[in-house]
Design a protein around this motif. Sequence first.
Motif, PDB file in Angstrom:
ATOM      1  N   ALA A 419      -7.222 -61.595 -77.519  1.00 40.51           N
ATOM      2  CA  ALA A 419      -8.629 -61.179 -77.531  1.00 40.51           C
ATOM      3  C   ALA A 419      -8.660 -59.655 -76.896  1.00 40.51           C
ATOM      4  O   ALA A 419      -7.913 -59.446 -76.085  1.00 40.51           O
ATOM      5  CB  ALA A 419      -9.629 -62.035 -77.031  1.00 40.51           C
ATOM      6  N   ASP A 420      -9.681 -58.817 -77.508  1.00 34.43           N
ATOM      7  CA  ASP A 420      -9.726 -57.660 -77.087  1.00 34.43           C
ATOM      8  C   ASP A 420     -11.093 -57.170 -76.439  1.00 34.43           C
ATOM      9  O   ASP A 420     -11.312 -55.945 -75.989  1.00 34.43           O
ATOM     10  CB  ASP A 420      -9.318 -56.376 -78.204  1.00 34.43           C
ATOM     11  CG  ASP A 420      -7.947 -56.564 -78.518  1.00 34.43           C
ATOM     12  OD1 ASP A 420      -7.182 -56.910 -77.676  1.00 34.43           O
ATOM     13  OD2 ASP A 420      -7.772 -56.264 -79.754  1.00 34.43           O
ATOM     14  N   ASP A 421     -11.859 -58.027 -76.363  1.00 32.80           N
ATOM     15  CA  ASP A 421     -13.416 -57.882 -75.791  1.00 32.80           C
ATOM     16  C   ASP A 421     -13.166 -57.689 -74.426  1.00 32.80           C
ATOM     17  O   ASP A 421     -12.531 -58.159 -73.742  1.00 32.80           O
ATOM     18  CB  ASP A 421     -14.437 -59.063 -76.301  1.00 32.80           C
ATOM     19  CG  ASP A 421     -14.057 -60.276 -75.497  1.00 32.80           C
ATOM     20  OD1 ASP A 421     -14.397 -60.600 -74.624  1.00 32.80           O
ATOM     21  OD2 ASP A 421     -13.166 -60.743 -76.132  1.00 32.80           O
ATOM     22  N   ASN A 422     -14.085 -56.899 -73.800  1.00 35.74           N
ATOM     23  CA  ASN A 422     -14.183 -56.357 -72.263  1.00 35.74           C
ATOM     24  C   ASN A 422     -14.123 -57.802 -71.371  1.00 35.74           C
ATOM     25  O   ASN A 422     -13.708 -57.912 -70.439  1.00 35.74           O
ATOM     26  CB  ASN A 422     -15.087 -55.600 -71.947  1.00 35.74           C
ATOM     27  CG  ASN A 422     -14.755 -54.109 -72.427  1.00 35.74           C
ATOM     28  OD1 ASN A 422     -13.641 -53.641 -72.597  1.00 35.74           O
ATOM     29  ND2 ASN A 422     -15.884 -53.491 -73.131  1.00 35.74           N
ATOM     30  N   LEU A 423     -15.026 -58.865 -71.833  1.00 38.34           N
ATOM     31  CA  LEU A 423     -15.262 -60.045 -71.089  1.00 38.34           C
ATOM     32  C   LEU A 423     -14.088 -60.733 -70.852  1.00 38.34           C
ATOM     33  O   LEU A 423     -13.706 -61.100 -69.942  1.00 38.34           O
ATOM     34  CB  LEU A 423     -16.430 -60.676 -71.495  1.00 38.34           C
ATOM     35  CG  LEU A 423     -16.759 -62.109 -70.862  1.00 38.34           C
ATOM     36  CD1 LEU A 423     -17.307 -61.793 -69.409  1.00 38.34           C
ATOM     37  CD2 LEU A 423     -17.749 -62.984 -71.443  1.00 38.34           C
ATOM     38  N   THR A 424     -13.391 -60.937 -72.052  1.00 35.89           N
ATOM     39  CA  THR A 424     -12.013 -61.789 -71.957  1.00 35.89           C
ATOM     40  C   THR A 424     -10.908 -60.968 -71.238  1.00 35.89           C
ATOM     41  O   THR A 424     -10.213 -61.753 -70.432  1.00 35.89           O
ATOM     42  CB  THR A 424     -11.660 -61.916 -73.377  1.00 35.89           C
ATOM     43  OG1 THR A 424     -12.574 -62.750 -74.184  1.00 35.89           O
ATOM     44  CG2 THR A 424     -10.183 -62.743 -73.569  1.00 35.89           C
ATOM     45  N   GLN A 425     -11.066 -59.694 -71.394  1.00 32.62           N
ATOM     46  CA  GLN A 425     -10.036 -58.902 -70.556  1.00 32.62           C
ATOM     47  C   GLN A 425     -10.333 -59.171 -69.134  1.00 32.62           C
ATOM     48  O   GLN A 425      -9.360 -59.244 -68.161  1.00 32.62           O
ATOM     49  CB  GLN A 425     -10.248 -57.535 -70.688  1.00 32.62           C
ATOM     50  CG  GLN A 425      -9.373 -57.168 -72.362  1.00 32.62           C
ATOM     51  CD  GLN A 425      -9.602 -55.707 -72.750  1.00 32.62           C
ATOM     52  OE1 GLN A 425      -9.724 -54.872 -71.833  1.00 32.62           O
ATOM     53  NE2 GLN A 425      -9.412 -55.549 -73.985  1.00 32.62           N
ATOM     54  N   TRP A 426     -11.393 -59.038 -68.559  1.00 32.66           N
ATOM     55  CA  TRP A 426     -11.618 -59.067 -67.132  1.00 32.66           C
ATOM     56  C   TRP A 426     -11.570 -60.632 -66.770  1.00 32.66           C
ATOM     57  O   TRP A 426     -10.884 -60.869 -65.541  1.00 32.66           O
ATOM     58  CB  TRP A 426     -13.308 -58.932 -66.995  1.00 32.66           C
ATOM     59  CG  TRP A 426     -13.825 -58.979 -65.435  1.00 32.66           C
ATOM     60  CD1 TRP A 426     -13.684 -57.927 -64.606  1.00 32.66           C
ATOM     61  CD2 TRP A 426     -14.536 -60.183 -65.086  1.00 32.66           C
ATOM     62  NE1 TRP A 426     -14.162 -58.569 -63.196  1.00 32.66           N
ATOM     63  CE2 TRP A 426     -14.832 -59.793 -63.591  1.00 32.66           C
ATOM     64  CE3 TRP A 426     -14.808 -61.261 -65.509  1.00 32.66           C
ATOM     65  CZ2 TRP A 426     -15.223 -60.576 -62.784  1.00 32.66           C
ATOM     66  CZ3 TRP A 426     -15.373 -62.489 -64.325  1.00 32.66           C
ATOM     67  CH2 TRP A 426     -15.680 -62.075 -63.262  1.00 32.66           C
ATOM     68  N   VAL A 427     -11.929 -61.572 -67.514  1.00 29.45           N
ATOM     69  CA  VAL A 427     -11.593 -63.056 -66.942  1.00 29.45           C
ATOM     70  C   VAL A 427     -10.048 -63.282 -66.899  1.00 29.45           C
ATOM     71  O   VAL A 427      -9.673 -63.880 -66.018  1.00 29.45           O
ATOM     72  CB  VAL A 427     -12.310 -63.989 -68.113  1.00 29.45           C
ATOM     73  CG1 VAL A 427     -11.911 -65.342 -67.504  1.00 29.45           C
ATOM     74  CG2 VAL A 427     -13.930 -63.743 -67.847  1.00 29.45           C
ATOM     75  N   SER A 428      -9.421 -62.677 -67.919  1.00 31.87           N
ATOM     76  CA  SER A 428      -7.993 -63.073 -67.891  1.00 31.87           C
ATOM     77  C   SER A 428      -7.148 -62.506 -66.741  1.00 31.87           C
ATOM     78  O   SER A 428      -6.330 -62.819 -66.156  1.00 31.87           O
ATOM     79  CB  SER A 428      -7.208 -62.805 -69.299  1.00 31.87           C
ATOM     80  OG  SER A 428      -7.281 -61.092 -69.320  1.00 31.87           O
ATOM     81  N   LEU A 429      -7.686 -60.980 -66.265  1.00 35.40           N
ATOM     82  CA  LEU A 429      -7.016 -60.495 -65.216  1.00 35.40           C
ATOM     83  C   LEU A 429      -7.662 -61.245 -63.683  1.00 35.40           C
ATOM     84  O   LEU A 429      -6.634 -61.323 -62.997  1.00 35.40           O
ATOM     85  CB  LEU A 429      -7.503 -58.940 -65.383  1.00 35.40           C
ATOM     86  CG  LEU A 429      -6.437 -58.053 -65.537  1.00 35.40           C
ATOM     87  CD1 LEU A 429      -7.141 -56.630 -65.618  1.00 35.40           C
ATOM     88  CD2 LEU A 429      -5.247 -58.026 -64.794  1.00 35.40           C
ATOM     89  N   ARG A 430      -8.730 -61.712 -63.944  1.00 34.84           N
ATOM     90  CA  ARG A 430      -9.207 -62.277 -62.705  1.00 34.84           C
ATOM     91  C   ARG A 430      -8.671 -63.483 -62.440  1.00 34.84           C
ATOM     92  O   ARG A 430      -8.126 -63.607 -61.558  1.00 34.84           O
ATOM     93  CB  ARG A 430     -10.936 -62.559 -62.856  1.00 34.84           C
ATOM     94  CG  ARG A 430     -11.435 -63.351 -61.547  1.00 34.84           C
ATOM     95  CD  ARG A 430     -12.583 -64.137 -61.896  1.00 34.84           C
ATOM     96  NE  ARG A 430     -12.275 -65.259 -62.955  1.00 34.84           N
ATOM     97  CZ  ARG A 430     -13.324 -65.780 -63.536  1.00 34.84           C
ATOM     98  NH1 ARG A 430     -14.651 -65.677 -63.301  1.00 34.84           N
ATOM     99  NH2 ARG A 430     -13.123 -66.739 -64.559  1.00 34.84           N
ATOM    100  N   ASN A 431      -8.254 -64.323 -63.487  1.00 31.62           N
ATOM    101  CA  ASN A 431      -7.472 -65.583 -63.380  1.00 31.62           C
ATOM    102  C   ASN A 431      -6.091 -65.595 -62.926  1.00 31.62           C
ATOM    103  O   ASN A 431      -5.539 -66.064 -62.201  1.00 31.62           O
ATOM    104  CB  ASN A 431      -7.404 -66.293 -64.916  1.00 31.62           C
ATOM    105  CG  ASN A 431      -8.824 -67.005 -65.171  1.00 31.62           C
ATOM    106  OD1 ASN A 431      -9.837 -67.012 -64.204  1.00 31.62           O
ATOM    107  ND2 ASN A 431      -9.163 -67.276 -66.408  1.00 31.62           N
ATOM    108  N   ALA A 432      -5.554 -64.131 -63.352  1.00 29.54           N
ATOM    109  CA  ALA A 432      -4.247 -63.958 -63.179  1.00 29.54           C
ATOM    110  C   ALA A 432      -4.094 -63.600 -61.623  1.00 29.54           C
ATOM    111  O   ALA A 432      -3.060 -63.971 -60.882  1.00 29.54           O
ATOM    112  CB  ALA A 432      -3.576 -62.517 -64.016  1.00 29.54           C
TER     113      ALA A 432
END
Length: 480
Positions: A419-432
């Motif tokens: 996914a490329d949307d900003n929310l998914t990118q933020w959530v994925s980095l936060r989880n990592a």
Amino acid sequence: MSDDASESIPILEPTSENNLHFSPVSSRSKKYKNAITMIVLFLINLLNYMDRFAIAGVLEQIQDYFHIGDAEAGLLQTVFVCSYMALAPLFGYLGDRYSRKLMIILGVTLWSMTTVAGSFVPKHLFWLFVLLRSLVGIGEASYSCVAPTIIADIYKNDMRTKMLALFNIAVPLGGGLGYIVGSYVSKAFNNDWRWALRVTPALGVICVILLIFLVTEPVRGGADGAHMQKTSSWLLDVKQVFKIKTFILITMGFTWVAFGLGSLSWWGPIFLQKAHILASGSEDPKEKTNVSLYFGIVTCGAGILGVLLGSEVARRYRKINARGDPIVCGIAVLLALPFLFSVLLLSKDHLILTWIFIFIAETLLCSNWALISDMLMYIVIPTRRSTASSMLIFVMHLLGDASSPYIIGEISDFFRDGADDNLTQWVSLRNALMLTPFIAALGGAAFLFAAMFIVQDRRRAEETIESTAISNDFGLYEKI
């Protein structure tokens, strides 16, 4: 006797590490010489970390240029640190036996040349850019292993603590300036990230000139009253260093803290850029540049405050508790953990509070840098200090910040799932990034355990140095 009179009395100082020829040197001129050496080493350390983090300030532009994902972007830092780590033992060996000044000159020259070469790599040769970043690590390794040992050979006791604190201020200051210089130089050249890598090499040339003409290498062990030469094998040195329980524990502590801090410093600007986009609803490029600026300013301020605060608290505390240094390191790391969690959870909805918590967390995490260098210098004898520094660097990077940016990038890509949307990118980095506080907690515990052994290990090193000084008084030049 007046201070001026005492300063005019000649003292004897060896002019070479390999003979006993002495020359009169006034204490005042010696102070000036030491101060100049300290200033040059500080400037090179500042340049070192500016170079390292300038690329993080323009990381998203590099991703767009080479068309790479988070895993490949993390790989850039990983290969840099891996080469830095892998060559550290070699430079530790050389640093205990040969000219440390020459090693630094060669190291600064190498990393300056490879940094500027990386700025000319075409977009279809990402592998070449990765290779050049790894060569930058080789150059920096030659410096980091030996510079603290030079400081330890010209200062001792509380003055050594203060000078190592000053030296380590360059770490957060250089890192913060790297973010700022990288992002704003790129912006000045129409968002061309390549110009961000052309600033530090020019400064590197100046540093080499200063090294050649202004720096004189001190005698190993001179500040401790014993002039030592190296005759033991490298394998024996490594074996003896790893017999020091305090060394093992502070290495483990620094490694786990580096895992957390390394991944946060690499991914922090992008993570906060995504948070700002979600909060404002705008993808203005100027806003991304401002985030890098804010992150750099916070890193500079928090790092400087952390190094100074940690060094001063430990210096005062160890007057009443000889185990103060590792205790201060451990408590500071553990106090930082709630703020790290808060940054990861609140950044999307509470931006001002997030920046405050970042400042507090970085201040606490940076408070142990100078203390680790100081502990290393007083639990290891002078002729094994470069080897000990290189071993710490090797382990710390191997299990710490060499792997963490790539690991976090891989975890982020897993959660993102294309996914490329900003929310998914933020959530994925936060989880990592949620992994990092748990790893850092292990580091805090290791520092506290080190307090159990540090008094005995320091006493053992001091007894060895004292026995060497006695041998010198009787006309024997001790070889260790």
